[in-house]
Design a protein around this motif. Structure first.
Motif, short mmCIF file in Angstrom:
data_model
loop_
_atom_site.label_atom_id
_atom_site.label_comp_id
_atom_site.label_asym_id
_atom_site.label_seq_id
_atom_site.Cartn_x
_atom_site.Cartn_y
_atom_site.Cartn_z
N LEU B 103 30.01 51.38 37.59
CA LEU B 103 30.69 51.72 36.37
C LEU B 103 31.59 51.41 35.65
CD1 LEU B 103 28.29 50.91 33.97
CD2 LEU B 103 27.52 52.93 34.16
N THR B 104 32.69 53.15 36.01
CA THR B 104 34.19 52.66 35.95
C THR B 104 34.55 51.46 35.87
OG1 THR B 104 33.88 54.80 37.48
CG2 THR B 104 35.21 55.29 35.19
N GLU B 106 33.49 48.37 36.29
CA GLU B 106 33.66 47.55 35.74
C GLU B 106 33.76 47.88 34.12
OE1 GLU B 106 29.32 46.50 36.15
OE2 GLU B 106 28.74 46.60 37.63
N ILE B 107 33.10 48.94 33.64
CA ILE B 107 34.33 49.49 32.61
C ILE B 107 36.28 48.92 32.63
CG2 ILE B 107 34.91 51.02 30.77
CD1 ILE B 107 32.42 52.15 31.10
N ARG B 108 36.87 49.18 33.55
CA ARG B 108 38.20 48.97 34.21
C ARG B 108 38.42 47.35 33.93
NH1 ARG B 108 41.89 52.29 33.49
NH2 ARG B 108 42.86 50.56 34.31
N GLY B 109 37.50 46.36 33.81
CA GLY B 109 37.84 45.33 33.76
C GLY B 109 36.78 44.59 35.21
N GLY B 110 37.30 44.63 36.03
CA GLY B 110 36.69 44.18 37.88
C GLY B 110 35.01 43.71 37.38
#
Lengths: 261, 317
Positions: B103-104, B106-110
């Protein structure tokens, strides 16, 4: 080589697509963070609502139809605002206490998307509790609610207003223990001394004047207008007051989140 | 090609209306691929410095830039370009370890697939696979710390800030963690490593800054910081518990005590005299053993700060 898929940032992400992605990711983050607490919280909120309307009803032997309507809608309205106003700030205060606040605030999402995720979370907890409170009241007092379309803007505005006041308060105050204390005072004031579950005229005149300025009484008015017919007056004034408080809370939040020490 | 050099220029940060300085006129430059250590005793201002990089705090004066980006003026940009592992525990009690990481990421844009793949690679590399599906609340401190590391590096920033990343981590996985930190450099990130463990830093960093009381005392490679101690040796003495503290002869400098271990710097020319002194103490039953060796970064650190890394304080020479 699979590792190629992850690369260091080259450009700054912005625009609506990034905002929606951030909102959805932060909402998933919040929901997962509260996975153990969330079902319990919803159940407790429903119990509070049920206890509140049934409990106060016990004070009176014969409840008039209007009084029952006040009590039933009032309990539901309190359920709607108490999460954003009291429970949510306590969660933020706990983050500050545990030291996990820094990590949450270092995540690369627009602050406005974090706020929107918080509002969505507040709605996810509050609205089912409110519906449940109405069902319980309707069954217990044998009353009929008359739903009108205005319930939608009324609930949304009330929810946003309450949540943003709580949110601004929790972020503005550095001391977590002070936030905890203040939310207790707010909870006590809203539950006991706010004309949500009883008419404004039942209060002494000076307290009536205070509640003409504070948003809580007016939240009660606009939500009740969407659920009943004939017991609410001066609706537009109440909308104006709640709207003003909402805008003020958003402005304070924007200021507090933009401020760096 | 874009320039991704981090530059801090004259960064000053005070508290209590200018009474106490957390950072005073700090200027450093860190290049992509470098592992840069920020060393100093507790309360030196290291964490304050990195919190200004990520935009959680704002300097009173001075600038921080990453290539063409002004990190002080645009904290939104800073959060996208930098990733940050704080010293405090990560808020992952209700997350399964792999969920928190993905989740982090994805939050970081991956993208979902790429994050999932790199998540699994890092979990394998750090040998924490057996806790992949364990809730954060049930993880040991060390595994939680490693999970935090993977969360902030699954999609690394141009600058990766690691505040005491090895805390609570066992020795085996510590080594694996250092390997991953080096690999971040190879990916092109500039890594800020905040630590008060000098021995570890000596092996891991390319360059470092020694900070105390908010000021930059020295900067350079680990070897260059030791040049002032060229021609010196390190004399280490294990004292007998309960025996009286020995009187230190003037040839010993920068002496410090950690538990029963006395560490001093001595000129090479005085080496035999120093050995004789140590042997006499052993004969008197005051010391159990001694060792004479090359100067380490720790000795340079003690000379600069008057502190032993960890909790012990230096004793007056």
């Amino acid at each position: 080589m699979t590792a190629d898929a992850i690369s260091l940032p080259l450009t700054i992400r912005s625009g609506p697509a990034n905002w929606w992605h951030s909102l959805s990711a932060m909402l998933r983050w919040q929901l997962t963070s509260m996975r153990l607490l969330l079902p319990l919280l919803i159940v407790v909120q429903m119990l509070v609502a049920a206890g509140f309307s049934i409990g106060i009803g016990l004070f009176f032997e014969d409840l008039t139809a209007t009084a029952a309507l006040y009590l039933g809608t009032g309990a539901a309205i309190i359920t709607l605002i108490i999460v954003g106003l009291v429970v949510a700030p306590q969660l933020i205060a706990a983050e500050k206490e545990e030291g996990t606040y820094d990590f949450s605030w270092s995540l690369p999402v627009p602050r406005s998307a974090s706020v929107a995720a918080w509002l969505a979370l507040s709605a996810i907890i509050s609205i089912p509790s409110m519906v449940m409170a109405l069902i319980i009241a309707s069954w217990h007092f044998d009353i009929r609610f008359v739903l009108s379309w205005s319930i939608i803007p009324a609930v949304l505005l009330t929810l946003v207003c309450g949540t943003m006041i709580g949110y601004a308060m929790a972020h503005a105050i550095d001391q977590p223990s002070l936030t905890q204390l203040l939310t207790q005072v707010v909870a006590f004031g809203v539950l006991g001394f706010t004309p949500i579950t009883y008419p404004l005229e039942n209060l002494p005149p000076w307290l009536q004047s205070v509640h003409q300025v504070l948003p809580f009484y007016h939240m009660g008015v606009i939500v009740r207008a969407g659920l009943t017919v004939g017991i609410v007056e001066e609706l537009w004034l109440s909308y104006m007051v709640v709207l003003a408080w909402t805008l003020a809370a958003i402005a304070v939040t924007a200021f507090v989140l933009g401020r760096r020490k | 090609m874009a320039d991704w050099t981090f530059r801090a220029d004259g960064v000053t940060k005070s508290y209590d209306g200018g009474e106490t300085y957390a950072n005073q006129d700090i200027s450093i430059e860190v290049h992509p691929g470098e592992v840069y250590g920020l060393l100093g005793p507790n309360g030196a201002g290291k964490s304050t410095f990195v919190k200004q990089v990520i935009g959680l705090l704002k300097p009173d004066s001075g600038s921080m830039t990453l290539g063409e980006h002004d990190l002080v003026e645009a904290p939104d940009t800073a959060r996208q370009l930098c990733s940050y592992l704080p010293q405090a525990p990560m808020p992952i009690d209700s997350f399964k370890l792999h969920e928190a990481i993905r989740l982090t990421g994805e939050i970081r844009g991956g993208t979902r697939d790429a994050v999932a793949r790199r998540c699994d690679e890092l979990i394998d590399a750090l040998q924490i696979g057996e806790w992949r599906d364990t809730l954060g609340a049930k993880l040991s401190g060390g595994v939680r710390r490693l999970a935090g590391f993977v969360m902030v590096t699954v999609v690394p920033g141009r600058v990766v800030i690691l505040d005491e990343p090895t805390n609570d981590v066992d020795p085996l996985r510590r080594r694996l963690l250092w390997d991953q930190i080096r690999l971040l450099g190879e990916m092109g990130s500039a890594v800020f490593l905040v630590t008060h463990n000098v021995m570890e830093a000596e092996k891991a960093v390319d360059r470092l800054a020694v900070i105390a009381d908010g000021k930059l005392l020295a900067e350079g490679t680990p070897s260059s910081l030791k040049t002032a101690d060229r021609g010196c040796l390190r004399l280490q003495l294990m004292l007998v518990p309960g025996a009286p503290d020995p009187e230190l002869p003037p040839m010993l400098r920068n002496s410090s005590m950690v538990g029963h271990k006395l560490v001093s710097t001595i000129d090479e020319v005085n080496a035999s005299e120093g050995i004789a002194w140590a042997q006499r103490l052993m004969g008197e039953g005051v010391a159990e053993e001694y060792a004479l060796g090359a100067i380490t970064l720790e000795d340079a650190y003690i000379r600069l700060t008057g502190h032993v890394s960890g909790e012990a304080e230096a004793v007056a020479p």
